[in-house]
Design an enzyme around this catalytic site. Structure first.
Site, PDB file in Angstrom:
ATOM      1  N   LYS A 180       0.848  -1.209   0.000  1.00  0.00           N
ATOM      2  CA  LYS A 180       0.000   0.000   0.000  1.00  0.00           C
ATOM      3  C   LYS A 180       0.869   1.239   0.000  1.00  0.00           C
ATOM      4  O   LYS A 180       2.051   1.194   0.385  1.00  0.00           O
ATOM      5  CB  LYS A 180      -0.947   0.021   1.205  1.00  0.00           C
ATOM      6  CG  LYS A 180      -0.272   0.012   2.596  1.00  0.00           C
ATOM      7  CD  LYS A 180       0.173   1.356   3.118  1.00  0.00           C
ATOM      8  CE  LYS A 180       0.905   1.249   4.450  1.00  0.00           C
ATOM      9  NZ  LYS A 180       1.745   2.389   4.795  1.00  0.00           N
TER      10      LYS A 180
ATOM     11  N   PRO B  69       9.752  -3.486  -0.956  1.00  0.00           N
ATOM     12  CA  PRO B  69      10.885  -2.996  -0.158  1.00  0.00           C
ATOM     13  C   PRO B  69      10.604  -3.100   1.346  1.00  0.00           C
ATOM     14  O   PRO B  69       9.496  -2.780   1.795  1.00  0.00           O
ATOM     15  CB  PRO B  69      11.002  -1.535  -0.594  1.00  0.00           C
ATOM     16  CG  PRO B  69      10.438  -1.501  -1.975  1.00  0.00           C
ATOM     17  CD  PRO B  69       9.344  -2.539  -1.995  1.00  0.00           C
ATOM     18  N   VAL B  70      11.598  -3.552   2.095  1.00  0.00           N
ATOM     19  CA  VAL B  70      11.445  -3.756   3.540  1.00  0.00           C
ATOM     20  C   VAL B  70      11.705  -2.435   4.275  1.00  0.00           C
ATOM     21  O   VAL B  70      12.664  -1.732   3.965  1.00  0.00           O
ATOM     22  CB  VAL B  70      12.438  -4.848   4.017  1.00  0.00           C
ATOM     23  CG1 VAL B  70      12.392  -5.017   5.531  1.00  0.00           C
ATOM     24  CG2 VAL B  70      12.126  -6.167   3.319  1.00  0.00           C
TER      25      VAL B  70
ATOM     26  N   GLY C 291       7.726   1.840   4.292  1.00  0.00           N
ATOM     27  CA  GLY C 291       6.446   2.545   4.418  1.00  0.00           C
ATOM     28  C   GLY C 291       5.395   2.034   3.453  1.00  0.00           C
ATOM     29  O   GLY C 291       4.373   2.676   3.208  1.00  0.00           O
ATOM     30  N   LEU C 292       5.643   0.839   2.907  1.00  0.00           N
ATOM     31  CA  LEU C 292       4.696   0.265   1.942  1.00  0.00           C
ATOM     32  C   LEU C 292       3.879  -0.868   2.575  1.00  0.00           C
ATOM     33  O   LEU C 292       3.111  -1.548   1.887  1.00  0.00           O
ATOM     34  CB  LEU C 292       5.439  -0.259   0.704  1.00  0.00           C
ATOM     35  CG  LEU C 292       6.237   0.805  -0.071  1.00  0.00           C
ATOM     36  CD1 LEU C 292       7.098   0.156  -1.148  1.00  0.00           C
ATOM     37  CD2 LEU C 292       5.289   1.819  -0.714  1.00  0.00           C
TER      38      LEU C 292
ATOM     39  N   SER D 153       3.009  -6.008   7.168  1.00  0.00           N
ATOM     40  CA  SER D 153       1.592  -6.060   7.535  1.00  0.00           C
ATOM     41  C   SER D 153       0.776  -6.783   6.457  1.00  0.00           C
ATOM     42  O   SER D 153      -0.147  -7.544   6.759  1.00  0.00           O
ATOM     43  CB  SER D 153       1.036  -4.649   7.704  1.00  0.00           C
ATOM     44  OG  SER D 153       1.763  -3.947   8.679  1.00  0.00           O
ATOM     45  N   ALA D 154       1.137  -6.554   5.188  1.00  0.00           N
ATOM     46  CA  ALA D 154       0.443  -7.228   4.078  1.00  0.00           C
ATOM     47  C   ALA D 154       0.668  -8.737   4.171  1.00  0.00           C
ATOM     48  O   ALA D 154      -0.269  -9.528   3.979  1.00  0.00           O
ATOM     49  CB  ALA D 154       0.969  -6.701   2.743  1.00  0.00           C
TER      50      ALA D 154
ATOM     51  N   ASP E 111      -1.372  -1.414  10.940  1.00  0.00           N
ATOM     52  CA  ASP E 111      -1.460  -1.399   9.472  1.00  0.00           C
ATOM     53  C   ASP E 111      -1.970  -2.716   8.885  1.00  0.00           C
ATOM     54  O   ASP E 111      -2.053  -2.840   7.665  1.00  0.00           O
ATOM     55  CB  ASP E 111      -0.064  -1.133   8.878  1.00  0.00           C
ATOM     56  CG  ASP E 111       0.128   0.330   8.532  1.00  0.00           C
ATOM     57  OD1 ASP E 111      -0.795   1.128   8.776  1.00  0.00           O
ATOM     58  OD2 ASP E 111       1.203   0.673   8.005  1.00  0.00           O
TER      59      ASP E 111
HETATM   60  O1  C5P Z   1       1.037  -1.102  15.146  1.00  0.00           O
HETATM   61  P1  C5P Z   1       2.419  -1.145  14.591  1.00  0.00           P
HETATM   62  O2  C5P Z   1       3.323  -2.041  15.407  1.00  0.00           O
HETATM   63  O3  C5P Z   1       2.478  -1.433  13.137  1.00  0.00           O
HETATM   64  O4  C5P Z   1       3.013   0.321  14.736  1.00  0.00           O
HETATM   65  C1  C5P Z   1       4.383   0.552  14.769  1.00  0.00           C
HETATM   66  C2  C5P Z   1       4.663   1.709  15.709  1.00  0.00           C
HETATM   67  O5  C5P Z   1       4.222   2.916  15.111  1.00  0.00           O
HETATM   68  C3  C5P Z   1       3.927   1.617  17.020  1.00  0.00           C
HETATM   69  O6  C5P Z   1       4.694   0.931  17.977  1.00  0.00           O
HETATM   70  C4  C5P Z   1       3.740   3.073  17.411  1.00  0.00           C
HETATM   71  O7  C5P Z   1       4.912   3.527  18.042  1.00  0.00           O
HETATM   72  C5  C5P Z   1       3.630   3.797  16.072  1.00  0.00           C
HETATM   73  N1  C5P Z   1       2.244   4.111  15.701  1.00  0.00           N
HETATM   74  C6  C5P Z   1       1.609   5.158  16.326  1.00  0.00           C
HETATM   75  N2  C5P Z   1       0.322   5.467  15.973  1.00  0.00           N
HETATM   76  C7  C5P Z   1      -0.323   4.782  15.002  1.00  0.00           C
HETATM   77  C8  C5P Z   1       0.313   3.717  14.341  1.00  0.00           C
HETATM   78  C9  C5P Z   1       1.616   3.407  14.716  1.00  0.00           C
HETATM   79  O8  C5P Z   1       2.186   5.809  17.210  1.00  0.00           O
HETATM   80  N3  C5P Z   1      -1.568   5.114  14.698  1.00  0.00           N
END
Ligand code: C5P
Length: 314
Positions: free
Chosen positions: A19, A103-104, A107-108, A112-113, A145
Site C-alpha cells: 500500500k 521494499p522492507v 512505508g509500503l 503487515s500485508a 497497518d
Molecule cells: O502497530 P504497529 O506495530 O504497526 O506500529 C508501529 C509503531 O508505530 C507503534 O509501535 C507506534 O509507536 C507507532 N504508531 C503510532 N500510531 C499509530 C500507528 C503506529 O504511534 N496510529
C-alpha cells in the site's frame, strides 16, 4: 498395508500486495500510546509471494531469503499464523515461505500485508469461516497497518489507522514507486511527531478529500499531504536530498501527487495517465533511483486476488 501419515498438506500460494498512504494526518496522541490518524490508504500492484501449507508438527515455521526479514516470532506473518491457530484452538502447524518483493521498512506495509495474507490463507486452509470481519480483531492486535490489508483498494483509515472504510470512488491510476533503500523505523518517526504535535479535533485535508471525492470536480489528490514526512526526514536526514529530488522529478513529469509513503522511506507518484508514469520512471532511473512502475489496485481487484487462494504458483 498401513499408509504413512503425511507430514504436511499441499502448498497454497497467495500474494500480499503493498500500500501507499495517499495522505496521512496525525491528529493527536491516544491514551494507548498510539497516534490518532486520518489516512487514505491505496493498495498497489506490487506484491510479495507467499506459499503456505499445514503441517502436523504443531508449530509455525517461516522461511525467507531476505537478509532484513526475521523468521522468528517477531516476523508479522509468523505472529499472524500463531495468533490465528491459537484463536482457533488448533493443534496443527503452518509452514510459510516468503519471497519479498516489496521494499522492507519502506512505508509500503510489506510486513503487515504478509500478516494479513497469512490470516486470510489460514482461515481458508483450516476452513475457520472467519472472513475479514472475523479476522479484524486479530489483525489489529498484530499491527495498526494490518486491517487495511483485509480490505484493500482505496480506503479511509481512522483511529490508529486500523479502522478502515472503503471509499466509493476506487482509484484506477498509474503509480510510480521509488525505493530509497533506507529502512526507517515507524515507531521512531512517530516518537518524533510528539514533540511538535498540536492536537486537533478533526482532519482538514482528508475531510476535504473525501467530500471532494464524493462530489467530483477538481483532482482531489492534489489536496493530500503526509504529516509524517518531516519527522521521517529528521529521523534519517540523509533522505532529505533524495526525497526532494524524487518529488521534483515526479512533479515535473505531471504527478498529481508525489509524496513519501507512511513513515518512509519509499516515495511514490500518482499519475493521471501512463505516459507521465513512464516518463517519470525513465527519468528516475536515469538519475540513479530504483523506480518501479505500477498501478493502483481497486477494492474489487484486491478482493478477487485474496479470494483466489491458489493451489499452484502465481
Ligand atoms: O502497530 P504497529 O506495530 O504497526 O506500529 C508501529 C509503531 O508505530 C507503534 O509501535 C507506534 O509507536 C507507532 N504508531 C503510532 N500510531 C499509530 C500507528 C503506529 O504511534 N496510529
Amino acid at each position: 498395508m498401513a499408509v504413512a501419515r503425511r507430514p504436511a498438506g499441499p502448498w497454497h500460494y497467495v500474494r500480499a500486495y503493498a500500500k501507499v498512504n495517499l495522505g496521512l494526518e496525525v491528529l493527536g496522541t491516544r491514551a494507548d500510546g498510539y497516534h490518532e490518524l486520518r489516512t487514505i490508504f491505496q493498495t498497489i500492484d506490487l506484491h510479495d509471494n507467499l506459499r503456505l501449507r499445514r503441517v502436523v508438527s504443531g508449530d509455525v515455521r517461516v522461511s525467507c531469503e531476505h537478509p532484513l526479514v526475521p523468521t522468528d516470532a517477531t516476523n508479522l506473518a509468523h505472529r499472524a499464523a500463531t495468533e490465528l491457530l491459537r484463536f482457533a484452538g488448533s493443534k496443527e502447524g503452518i509452514e510459510i515461505e516468503l519471497t519479498k518483493r516489496i521494499p522492507v521498512g519502506g512505508g509500503l506495509g510489506g510486513g503487515s500485508a504478509d500478516a494479513a495474507a497469512v490470516l486470510v490463507a489460514v482461515d481458508r486452509l483450516l476452513a475457520l469461516g472467519l472472513g475479514p470481519a472475523g479476522l479484524h480483531p486479530i489483525a489489529r492486535r498484530i499491527g495498526a497497518d494490518v486491517p487495511v490489508f483485509l480490505v484493500g483498494g482505496t480506503t479511509l483509515g481512522v483511529g490508529r489507522g486500523d479502522e478502515v472504510y472503503p471509499l466509493r470512488r476506487q482509484l484506477r491510476l498509474p503509480v510510480v514507486v521509488v525505493d530509497l533503500e533506507r529502512p526507517v523505523s515507524t515507531a521512531r518517526v512517530f516518537a518524533r511527531i510528539d514533540a511538535r504535535l498540536t492536537p486537533r479535533e478533526n482532519s482538514h485535508t482528508i475531510y476535504r478529500f473525501v467530500l471532494r471525492d464524493l462530489a467530483g470536480g477538481r483532482d482531489p489528490l492534489t489536496l493530500l499531504v503526509n504529516e509524517l514526512e518531516e519527522a521521517a526526514i529528521e529521523e534519517a536526514p540523509e533522505l532529505s536530498e533524495p526525497v526532494r529530488h524524487v518529488k521534483t522529478i515526479l512533479g515535473g513529469c505531471g504527478a498529481s501527487l508525489a509524496a513519501l509513503s507512511g513513515s518512509g522511506a519509499s516515495c511514490f507518484g500518482v499519475f493521471r495517465d501512463s505516459r507521465g508514469a513512464k516518463k517519470a520512471s525513465a527519468a528516475l532511473r536515469a538519475a540513479g533511483f530504483r523506480a518501479l512502475q505500477t498501478r493502483t489496485l481497486t477494492l474489487d481487484e484486491y478482493r478477487r486476488s485474496l479470494s483466489g487462494l491458489r493451489g499452484s504458483k502465481v
